[in-house]
Structure formats: structure tokens, C-alpha cells
Design an enzyme around this catalytic site. Sequence first.
Site, PDB file in Angstrom:
ATOM      1  N   TYR A 232       0.878  -1.276  -0.037  1.00  0.00           N
ATOM      2  CA  TYR A 232       0.049   0.092  -0.039  1.00  0.00           C
ATOM      3  C   TYR A 232       0.904   1.224  -0.244  1.00  0.00           C
ATOM      4  CZ  TYR A 232      -3.886  -3.105   1.460  1.00  0.00           C
ATOM      5  OH  TYR A 232      -4.915  -3.753   1.339  1.00  0.00           O
TER       6      TYR A 232
ATOM      7  N   PRO B 229     -14.503  -1.549 -12.842  1.00  0.00           N
ATOM      8  CA  PRO B 229     -15.520  -1.176 -13.709  1.00  0.00           C
ATOM      9  C   PRO B 229     -16.430  -2.422 -14.165  1.00  0.00           C
ATOM     10  CG  PRO B 229     -13.594  -0.127 -14.402  1.00  0.00           C
ATOM     11  CD  PRO B 229     -13.193  -0.782 -13.133  1.00  0.00           C
TER      12      PRO B 229
ATOM     13  N   GLY C  20     -18.415  -2.741  -6.539  1.00  0.00           N
ATOM     14  CA  GLY C  20     -18.093  -1.645  -7.483  1.00  0.00           C
ATOM     15  C   GLY C  20     -16.764  -1.161  -7.558  1.00  0.00           C
TER      16      GLY C  20
END
Length: 305
Positions: A62, A224, A221
Site C-alpha cells: 500500500y 468497472p 463496485g
Amino acid sequence: MPSTESAPRPGGAGTLAGRTVARVGYGAMQLERLHDDRDAAVALLRRAFDLGVDHVDTAQFYGNGFVNEVIRAAVRPGDDVLVVSKVGADPDPGGPVPLRLAQRPEQLRASVEDNLRALGLDRIPLVNLRRADRGPGLVAEGDQVVDLDDQLAVMTALRDEGKIGAIGLSHVTSDALRRALPAGIACVQNAYSLVSREDEDSLELCLAENIAWVPFFPLGGAFPGLPKVTDEPAVQAAARQLGRTPAQIGLAWLLHHAPNVHLIPGTASADHLAGNTSAGDIVLDAETLAALDAVPSRSLGATLG
């Protein structure tokens, strides 16, 4: 007084890796968005602790270590915060995506060592092994196709050495989870939400085995083409009725759905952080739950083709 005592545990208390923690934690990936304002990132994490969050989910990939450095700066002596990391990928800041798979046993060990150094810890309480057998996300090819037993062998060795406290699995199939049970699994992190419940059998297995279920993409979500929880009419109707946001309803449904669910919603916004933690206060009555349960589940694989 430690900041984690300044507020009730959001979502109530649950058990994770043998620790009692709030059922609403914090997924730290979004802290990368504050890369140009490290002080703001530290302040946001401190605010999470003030709100009662005592479970932070992270990874060395991250922000190419930035997020772990923020966690190291934000967690103070006396804070009773459970820091959970994951391995199976490494930072790749120059690549087409900012991470690359690192599935081989020696890479898993090196990733644990990287996390230990960045976090300033002698032992990480829980480390999740991120498998790469299926999408969404990177799928293993070539020398990154590694047998689960070989990976569990090094994870078990790291636990025996005291470098990690417990082993979790991420992005794992139900068959792989069953194979891994003898190694002692503390949690499973899979993509799961109201609109994507194809891993329900794995959740039920975790519930039976006293394994925490920590869903990522809890509102769908993320890529895409994936369905979004907040687009569902039943979710929007419940939000209007209760005076909450659709996102809060989606998170609350997860907490109601099974008692072993722990949430790690991420954000770089203090307002969204407050909204996410307060979702743990929402009570869904039987009628509302029935309407939400009736929302059809869509397969992530079918959606992505």
C-alpha cells in the site's frame, strides 16, 4: 488513557486472531491518497482510534510502504490496536499497476520481514496470505503459481518463529480454505457484499470453524462492471427510511448478516470515516433485512467475464 478507550467499539465487539476488537475496523489502503500530507494521514488514523477503531488492515504494497510508515507513526505506546497485514504481493511502483505478485515461499518470508521493518514491530499479530487463483485482480502465472501447502508451510514456520501471531487467507476458494484448516486459520478476507454473495459457503464454513470473515469490496463496485450496493433500490429505500446513506446500509447489512463479520472500510476523508464507524450503530429490523436479503447476488466472475 489510550485513545481506543475514548469511544465504544463501533459495531460492538468481536474476536479476531484471539483478540477482542471492534467489528468495524479501518482498511488503511486509502491513506495512500494522503501521500503528500503525511501529517494529515497520521491525524486521520488517530481520529479512527478516537472513534473506537482498534483493528487496522494494511500491507507493505500500500503506497510502497507509505501506509505502514503512517501506521508506525500513528500507533502510540498504550494503544491497544490490532495491526493486520498481508503478503502475496510486493510493491511495484514502476509497473502498470503498483504491485506485483509475490507468491513463492521465499517471497512471502521476505514480505513479512519488510512489513516488520516498516511497522517497527517484532511480531505482526495477524498476516493474511493473499492467494492469486482467481480474479478480480491479478491472477498467478508462471512461477507465481504456487501450491497452497508450500505457502502454508512457510507461514506456519513464521508463526512458530514468533514473527507472526496468526495466519489468515485472502482471495481464497472454499476448497482451498478447507485444505488450509489444519494449519489453523484465524480469518478469511474475500470479496463479498450484499450484491456479490457467491462465497456464502465459505462464510458459513468460517462461522462453523470460529474464523473471522473480513470482506473486501464490502460495497461492490471496486472495478468497472462490478455491481454497486449503493445502486440497489432496496438499499436506497432503507437509507431513506433510516436517515442514513446507502453506503452505511450496505455496511450495516454485513454486520447483521453473520456474527463473525468484521469490516475494514477505507477512506481518506474524516467525514466518511465517521460515517463508516457509525454504520455499526444501525439497527435493521426484520422487514428491512428481508428486503435487503432479497437483493440478487451477482457472480464477480460472470460480471467480469
